[in-house]
Design a protein around this motif. Structure first.
Motif, mmCIF file in Angstrom:
data_model
loop_
_atom_site.group_PDB
_atom_site.id
_atom_site.type_symbol
_atom_site.label_atom_id
_atom_site.label_comp_id
_atom_site.label_asym_id
_atom_site.label_seq_id
_atom_site.Cartn_x
_atom_site.Cartn_y
_atom_site.Cartn_z
ATOM 1 N N MET A 85 0.523 5.024 -1.388
ATOM 2 C CA MET A 85 0.401 6.281 -0.500
ATOM 3 C C MET A 85 1.507 7.469 -1.142
ATOM 4 N N LEU A 113 2.454 2.493 7.147
ATOM 5 C CA LEU A 113 1.492 3.580 6.530
ATOM 6 C C LEU A 113 2.142 5.091 6.894
ATOM 7 N N PHE A 151 -6.735 1.187 4.953
ATOM 8 C CA PHE A 151 -6.504 2.294 3.824
ATOM 9 C C PHE A 151 -7.970 3.044 3.625
ATOM 10 N N CYS A 165 0.857 -1.232 -0.003
ATOM 11 C CA CYS A 165 -0.129 0.015 -0.095
ATOM 12 C C CYS A 165 0.753 1.338 0.061
ATOM 13 N N ILE A 213 -3.851 10.393 10.083
ATOM 14 C CA ILE A 213 -4.838 9.386 9.722
ATOM 15 C C ILE A 213 -4.337 8.126 9.501
ATOM 16 N N SER A 214 -2.981 8.142 9.344
ATOM 17 C CA SER A 214 -2.371 6.701 8.850
ATOM 18 C C SER A 214 -2.347 6.025 10.361
ATOM 19 N N MET A 241 -2.026 13.379 6.753
ATOM 20 C CA MET A 241 -1.940 12.172 6.360
ATOM 21 C C MET A 241 -1.118 11.231 7.468
ATOM 22 N N SER A 301 -5.916 4.929 11.918
ATOM 23 C CA SER A 301 -6.930 4.071 11.016
ATOM 24 C C SER A 301 -6.893 2.601 11.584
ATOM 25 N N ILE A 339 -7.353 4.780 -3.546
ATOM 26 C CA ILE A 339 -7.979 4.343 -2.020
ATOM 27 C C ILE A 339 -8.631 3.162 -2.199
ATOM 28 N N MET A 381 -8.174 6.644 4.600
ATOM 29 C CA MET A 381 -7.569 7.712 3.561
ATOM 30 C C MET A 381 -8.521 8.581 2.832
ATOM 31 N N MET A 430 -8.533 12.159 3.612
ATOM 32 C CA MET A 430 -7.632 12.974 3.236
ATOM 33 C C MET A 430 -8.107 13.667 1.956
#
Length: 326
Positions: free
Chosen positions: A120, A287, A157, A116, A269-270, A266, A273, A147, A160, A163
């Motif tokens: 990214m 991530l 994922f 992934c 959020i990584s 980012m 998640s 995504i 995302m 974002m």
């Protein structure tokens, strides 16, 4: 080492390749008897059969993971340099990407988050181009599809998606077409997934894909702090980088300011998640490497006292190797 990678010297690619596998010598020295590679989520395996679990030997698994990290580092370095996020172009982003990708043992093997990270880096590039484009509708649509592909590989994922709107708030004035285009791109992929489930009389399974989104964010964490002592020098560097970024913030180009704000979101959020996957593993935090490595590279790109920043980097490398071996 840092001074060497501040320049765009082609010899740095050879040094970086050797360094990538130097950072993996702990796992090569004590290979586990078997390593499985789960490439896709169970709901994706229903219509895509890729039996890769036992394809690689333990040594092959670690070797190909190292090759992937090296390739990603080069792509990541190119994105950072192309968008002028550092004071001058060099190979520091690639060096810090490889370093951050070696922090923990689960980072050193093939995993869905490792795959992934290609997505990214691609998303980062798309977002950083947004400020220069007149129309962001197609960019948002493309990112939504990216995504969705990432969600087929690794469910967290999907977060995302947030974002899309954070980035639009930073870079664009409000346009409802841009705000929905990313979601349309995401739903386009999953529309065809839903159709496949419907054709095979498994629509109830398609609904179950989304159940992890209803998980509650954990209020209690069980943490073995000894496993995370390696992060101490990383946290120190991030604090120093943040102070440096704050000092230069209003002297930087507006595009650079927005870029670092976008990368901060980012990064956060990584991290958060993970709650969408109750059985998440430590490799989830791979991530965080692309946005985090930019901040680390920013510090080393702007640091003035050579003896200090070179020492800091050596301490980090020593700490990583020590905690990988013990």
């Amino acid at each position: 080492m840092i001074n060497q990678f501040r320049n765009l010297n082609p010899i740095n690619l050879l040094i970086l390749f050797a360094y990538t596998f130097f950072m993996r010598m702990a796992i090569f020295a004590d290979l586990p008897p078997s390593l499985q590679f789960e490439f896709l989520e169970p709901y994706t395996k229903f219509f895509i059969q890729m039996p890769l679990q036992n394809t690689f030997s333990p040594a092959g698994n670690v070797f190909f993971a190292g090759i992937i990290i090296f390739v990603q580092a080069i792509l990541f370095n190119r994105v950072v340099n192309n968008h002028g996020l550092l004071s001058k172009p060099g190979y520091l982003p690639a060096l810090l990407y490889v370093t951050a990708s070696s922090l923990f043992m689960p980072f050193l093997i093939l995993s869905p988050t490792l795959i992934c990270n290609f997505l990214m880096i691609w998303i980062m590039d798309k977002f950083l181009k947004m400020g220069k484009s007149l129309n962001a509708i197609m960019t948002m649509f493309d990112v939504g599809m990216i995504i969705a592909i990432g969600t087929l590989i690794y469910f967290p994922f999907i977060v995302m998606l947030a974002m899309l709107w954070f980035t639009l708030l930073l870079y664009r004035s409000f346009s409802w077409r841009e705000w929905i285009s990313g979601l349309v791109g995401f739903l386009t992929i999953f529309f065809f997934v839903g159709v496949y489930y419907y054709w095979n009389d498994n629509l109830s399974m398609f609904y179950k894909i989304w159940l992890p989104l209803t998980n509650k964010f954990p209020s209690v964490f069980t943490i073995n702090y000894n496993d995370y002592l390696v992060l101490v020098p990383v946290v120190v560097m991030i604090v120093l980088a943040t102070l440096q970024l704050r000092e230069n913030f209003f002297r930087s180009f507006i595009s650079t300011r927005k870029a670092f704000q976008m990368l901060f979101f980012m990064f956060i959020i990584s991290i958060v998640s993970f709650y969408t996957k109750p059985d998440f593993r430590l490799y989830h935090f791979l991530l965080c490497v692309p946005p985090g490595a930019v901040l680390l590279a920013y510090y080393f790109s702007n640091a003035k006292k050579r003896w200090f920043y070179e020492s800091m980097f050596l301490i980090l490398v020593f700490a990583i190797q020590y905690f990988l071996f013990v």
